[in-house]
Design a protein around this motif. Sequence first.
Motif, PDB file in Angstrom:
ATOM      1  N   ARG A  14      -3.682 -60.079 -64.652  1.00 38.28           N
ATOM      2  CA  ARG A  14      -4.497 -59.966 -63.462  1.00 38.28           C
ATOM      3  C   ARG A  14      -3.643 -60.062 -62.189  1.00 38.28           C
ATOM      4  NH1 ARG A  14      -8.510 -57.311 -61.476  1.00 38.28           N
ATOM      5  NH2 ARG A  14      -9.617 -58.397 -59.809  1.00 38.28           N
ATOM      6  N   LYS A  15      -2.657 -60.924 -62.202  1.00 40.30           N
ATOM      7  CA  LYS A  15      -1.784 -61.097 -61.040  1.00 40.30           C
ATOM      8  C   LYS A  15      -1.018 -59.811 -60.754  1.00 40.30           C
ATOM      9  CE  LYS A  15       2.151 -63.854 -59.408  1.00 40.30           C
ATOM     10  NZ  LYS A  15       3.108 -64.943 -59.751  1.00 40.30           N
ATOM     11  N   ASP A  16      -0.514 -59.162 -61.813  1.00 40.18           N
ATOM     12  CA  ASP A  16       0.241 -57.916 -61.634  1.00 40.18           C
ATOM     13  C   ASP A  16      -0.677 -56.775 -61.189  1.00 40.18           C
ATOM     14  OD1 ASP A  16       2.565 -59.206 -62.394  1.00 40.18           O
ATOM     15  OD2 ASP A  16       2.323 -58.718 -64.515  1.00 40.18           O
ATOM     16  N   GLN A  17      -1.894 -56.768 -61.738  1.00 42.53           N
ATOM     17  CA  GLN A  17      -2.868 -55.755 -61.320  1.00 42.53           C
ATOM     18  C   GLN A  17      -3.135 -55.840 -59.822  1.00 42.53           C
ATOM     19  OE1 GLN A  17      -6.519 -55.398 -63.568  1.00 42.53           O
ATOM     20  NE2 GLN A  17      -5.542 -56.170 -65.418  1.00 42.53           N
ATOM     21  N   LYS A  18      -3.375 -57.069 -59.352  1.00 42.77           N
ATOM     22  CA  LYS A  18      -3.673 -57.268 -57.929  1.00 42.77           C
ATOM     23  C   LYS A  18      -2.509 -56.820 -57.052  1.00 42.77           C
ATOM     24  CE  LYS A  18      -7.075 -61.016 -58.213  1.00 42.77           C
ATOM     25  NZ  LYS A  18      -7.392 -62.407 -57.823  1.00 42.77           N
ATOM     26  N   ALA A  19      -1.295 -57.078 -57.508  1.00 46.19           N
ATOM     27  CA  ALA A  19      -0.117 -56.687 -56.728  1.00 46.19           C
ATOM     28  C   ALA A  19      -0.022 -55.170 -56.603  1.00 46.19           C
ATOM     29  CB  ALA A  19       1.147 -57.259 -57.367  1.00 46.19           C
ATOM     30  N   ILE A  20      -0.285 -54.468 -57.706  1.00 48.02           N
ATOM     31  CA  ILE A  20      -0.226 -53.003 -57.690  1.00 48.02           C
ATOM     32  C   ILE A  20      -1.334 -52.434 -56.813  1.00 48.02           C
ATOM     33  CG2 ILE A  20      -0.512 -50.923 -59.090  1.00 48.02           C
ATOM     34  CD1 ILE A  20       0.882 -52.398 -61.368  1.00 48.02           C
ATOM     35  N   ILE A  21      -2.545 -52.988 -56.954  1.00 44.05           N
ATOM     36  CA  ILE A  21      -3.677 -52.506 -56.146  1.00 44.05           C
ATOM     37  C   ILE A  21      -3.391 -52.697 -54.662  1.00 44.05           C
ATOM     38  CG2 ILE A  21      -6.092 -52.935 -55.559  1.00 44.05           C
ATOM     39  CD1 ILE A  21      -6.509 -53.627 -58.556  1.00 44.05           C
ATOM     40  N   GLU A  25     -10.883 -50.889 -54.778  1.00 49.80           N
ATOM     41  CA  GLU A  25      -9.862 -51.585 -55.557  1.00 49.80           C
ATOM     42  C   GLU A  25     -10.127 -51.481 -57.055  1.00 49.80           C
ATOM     43  OE1 GLU A  25      -9.781 -55.583 -54.178  1.00 49.80           O
ATOM     44  OE2 GLU A  25     -11.809 -56.072 -54.854  1.00 49.80           O
ATOM     45  N   GLU A  26     -11.379 -51.429 -57.455  1.00 48.64           N
ATOM     46  CA  GLU A  26     -11.696 -51.298 -58.882  1.00 48.64           C
ATOM     47  C   GLU A  26     -11.353 -49.899 -59.387  1.00 48.64           C
ATOM     48  OE1 GLU A  26     -15.386 -54.532 -59.169  1.00 48.64           O
ATOM     49  OE2 GLU A  26     -15.780 -52.424 -58.671  1.00 48.64           O
ATOM     50  N   ASN A  27     -11.592 -48.872 -58.565  1.00 49.88           N
ATOM     51  CA  ASN A  27     -11.202 -47.516 -58.948  1.00 49.88           C
ATOM     52  C   ASN A  27      -9.695 -47.409 -59.103  1.00 49.88           C
ATOM     53  OD1 ASN A  27     -13.081 -45.019 -59.141  1.00 49.88           O
ATOM     54  ND2 ASN A  27     -14.055 -46.256 -57.539  1.00 49.88           N
ATOM     55  N   ILE A  28      -8.952 -47.968 -58.145  1.00 49.95           N
ATOM     56  CA  ILE A  28      -7.493 -47.899 -58.205  1.00 49.95           C
ATOM     57  C   ILE A  28      -6.969 -48.638 -59.428  1.00 49.95           C
ATOM     58  CG2 ILE A  28      -5.352 -48.608 -57.057  1.00 49.95           C
ATOM     59  CD1 ILE A  28      -6.798 -48.159 -54.382  1.00 49.95           C
ATOM     60  N   GLY A  29      -7.567 -49.770 -59.761  1.00 44.69           N
ATOM     61  CA  GLY A  29      -7.088 -50.580 -60.882  1.00 44.69           C
ATOM     62  C   GLY A  29      -7.604 -50.177 -62.236  1.00 44.69           C
ATOM     63  N   PHE A  30      -8.425 -49.119 -62.283  1.00 45.05           N
ATOM     64  CA  PHE A  30      -9.088 -48.771 -63.549  1.00 45.05           C
ATOM     65  C   PHE A  30      -8.092 -48.482 -64.665  1.00 45.05           C
ATOM     66  CE2 PHE A  30     -10.950 -45.724 -66.519  1.00 45.05           C
ATOM     67  CZ  PHE A  30     -12.108 -46.403 -66.895  1.00 45.05           C
ATOM     68  N   GLN A  56     -10.256 -38.973 -51.200  1.00 44.56           N
ATOM     69  CA  GLN A  56      -9.091 -38.276 -51.735  1.00 44.56           C
ATOM     70  C   GLN A  56      -7.900 -39.213 -51.842  1.00 44.56           C
ATOM     71  OE1 GLN A  56      -6.041 -37.176 -50.399  1.00 44.56           O
ATOM     72  NE2 GLN A  56      -5.569 -35.363 -51.592  1.00 44.56           N
ATOM     73  N   ARG A  57      -7.744 -40.096 -50.869  1.00 43.65           N
ATOM     74  CA  ARG A  57      -6.637 -41.054 -50.899  1.00 43.65           C
ATOM     75  C   ARG A  57      -6.810 -42.060 -52.030  1.00 43.65           C
ATOM     76  NH1 ARG A  57      -6.216 -43.209 -44.941  1.00 43.65           N
ATOM     77  NH2 ARG A  57      -8.143 -42.074 -44.566  1.00 43.65           N
ATOM     78  N   VAL A  58      -8.042 -42.480 -52.276  1.00 46.62           N
ATOM     79  CA  VAL A  58      -8.293 -43.401 -53.389  1.00 46.62           C
ATOM     80  C   VAL A  58      -7.945 -42.729 -54.713  1.00 46.62           C
ATOM     81  CG1 VAL A  58     -10.054 -44.713 -54.639  1.00 46.62           C
ATOM     82  CG2 VAL A  58     -10.063 -44.698 -52.141  1.00 46.62           C
ATOM     83  N   ALA A  59      -8.338 -41.460 -54.864  1.00 46.15           N
ATOM     84  CA  ALA A  59      -8.020 -40.733 -56.101  1.00 46.15           C
ATOM     85  C   ALA A  59      -6.509 -40.618 -56.290  1.00 46.15           C
ATOM     86  CB  ALA A  59      -8.658 -39.343 -56.059  1.00 46.15           C
ATOM     87  N   LEU A  60      -5.781 -40.373 -55.215  1.00 49.47           N
ATOM     88  CA  LEU A  60      -4.322 -40.294 -55.303  1.00 49.47           C
ATOM     89  C   LEU A  60      -3.727 -41.648 -55.671  1.00 49.47           C
ATOM     90  CD1 LEU A  60      -1.662 -38.750 -54.886  1.00 49.47           C
ATOM     91  CD2 LEU A  60      -1.822 -39.288 -52.443  1.00 49.47           C
ATOM     92  N   ALA A  61      -4.238 -42.720 -55.042  1.00 47.66           N
ATOM     93  CA  ALA A  61      -3.734 -44.059 -55.347  1.00 47.66           C
ATOM     94  C   ALA A  61      -4.010 -44.436 -56.791  1.00 47.66           C
ATOM     95  CB  ALA A  61      -4.375 -45.077 -54.403  1.00 47.66           C
ATOM     96  N   ARG A  62      -5.193 -44.080 -57.300  1.00 50.50           N
ATOM     97  CA  ARG A  62      -5.520 -44.376 -58.698  1.00 50.50           C
ATOM     98  C   ARG A  62      -4.554 -43.656 -59.640  1.00 50.50           C
ATOM     99  NH1 ARG A  62     -11.289 -42.514 -60.846  1.00 50.50           N
ATOM    100  NH2 ARG A  62     -10.278 -40.504 -60.478  1.00 50.50           N
ATOM    101  N   ALA A  63      -4.220 -42.412 -59.314  1.00 49.33           N
ATOM    102  CA  ALA A  63      -3.288 -41.659 -60.162  1.00 49.33           C
ATOM    103  C   ALA A  63      -1.892 -42.260 -60.140  1.00 49.33           C
ATOM    104  CB  ALA A  63      -3.246 -40.196 -59.708  1.00 49.33           C
ATOM    105  N   LEU A  64      -1.479 -42.794 -58.980  1.00 44.82           N
ATOM    106  CA  LEU A  64      -0.133 -43.352 -58.851  1.00 44.82           C
ATOM    107  C   LEU A  64      -0.032 -44.792 -59.345  1.00 44.82           C
ATOM    108  CD1 LEU A  64       0.818 -41.956 -55.317  1.00 44.82           C
ATOM    109  CD2 LEU A  64       1.732 -41.218 -57.533  1.00 44.82           C
TER     110      LEU A  64
END
Length: 353
Positions: free
Chosen positions: A106-113, A94-99, A139-147
């Motif tokens: 914070r509330k919006d970040q959590k929703a996106i993650i 979750e930290e990688n995705i939210g980087f 690979q899926r985490v990297a894709l999610a972080r990009a999106l």
Amino acid sequence: MELCVDIRKKLSGFELNLNFETSEDVLGLLGASGSGKSMTLRCIAGIETPDYGQIVLNGRILFDSQKGINLPCRRRRIGYVFQNYALFPHLTVEENIGFGIGELRRKDQKAIIKEMVTMIKLEGLEKRYPSQLSGGQQQRVALARALATKPEALLLDEPFSALDDYLRNHMVRQLTETLGKFPGAAVFVSHNMEEVYRVCRNLVILSRGIIEGKGGTKEVFKAPPSLAAAQLTGCKNISPAIYISPFELKALDWGITLKTNIKLSQDIKYVGIRAHLIGAVSDETKDNVLRCWLNFANEAPSRITLYLFIEKENPGQRGHQIEWEITPQMWRFMKIQPQPWKLWIDPEDLIIV
């Protein structure tokens, strides 16, 4: 959503010279290693700077050498999935995705993650670190972080290269589904023609920095416009050719005459046939029937590659080899048939360069 790229950049041994555009259909960049594919993505993302040209995304100028514009990476609104994923090893899923979305509440970040974790089907693994994940999960985490940053364009640099065959096939299906819902421009880089064919609607073929072919993926595979494009799209049987008549040519390496169903140009240079499109026949009176002898067979679980000598038009003279790809079932049938085998090339399947 439209991405327009018109750039030049001097590289070691050749110059990258590209001009293409793409919108919401996924664009593939296909080429051998060292052809300039990854450098193209790095220039679009702002990691590298072209020597000359312009890059425009949805009307926003990201780079323009004449106007002196070169937006930094963070302002380009581009998601990037690197070949080695480039996850931060000390951060959780979750930290990688939210980087990249730290400026939000914070509330919006959590929703996106949460949305991204659900999208990549990694619920329950949010607290794990990259070292605790499989290659496909990383690979899926990297894709999610990009999106997660809601980019206007998505760049994918050989995203399946580190995966085994089983995971690669699974991830191709998942990525195709994800990209089908992505509203922006997407550019997919690979040297694997089958991945490009399955993932990308449109295609650009690169060879040493130069575009050798572009257009709809199926159309480019059907009729590659150059020798390099034919080779990079997997055509294994290619011979120099000369014009004989409007619908007839001579394949010089193979020593045979072939009929076509399209009117030929007199400046024809090569003729090709894909190894899996050759067929066996019993009727020797048809056009484009070859008499062939087996040299050797290379067996794999799902496909057999046969290396065959062609009988030239002079009776009894064997010429150049060609490759024929068949199923194991067909191989069991063919290897008990007397030689020479009679093989047929459909005029519809000939590649004319």
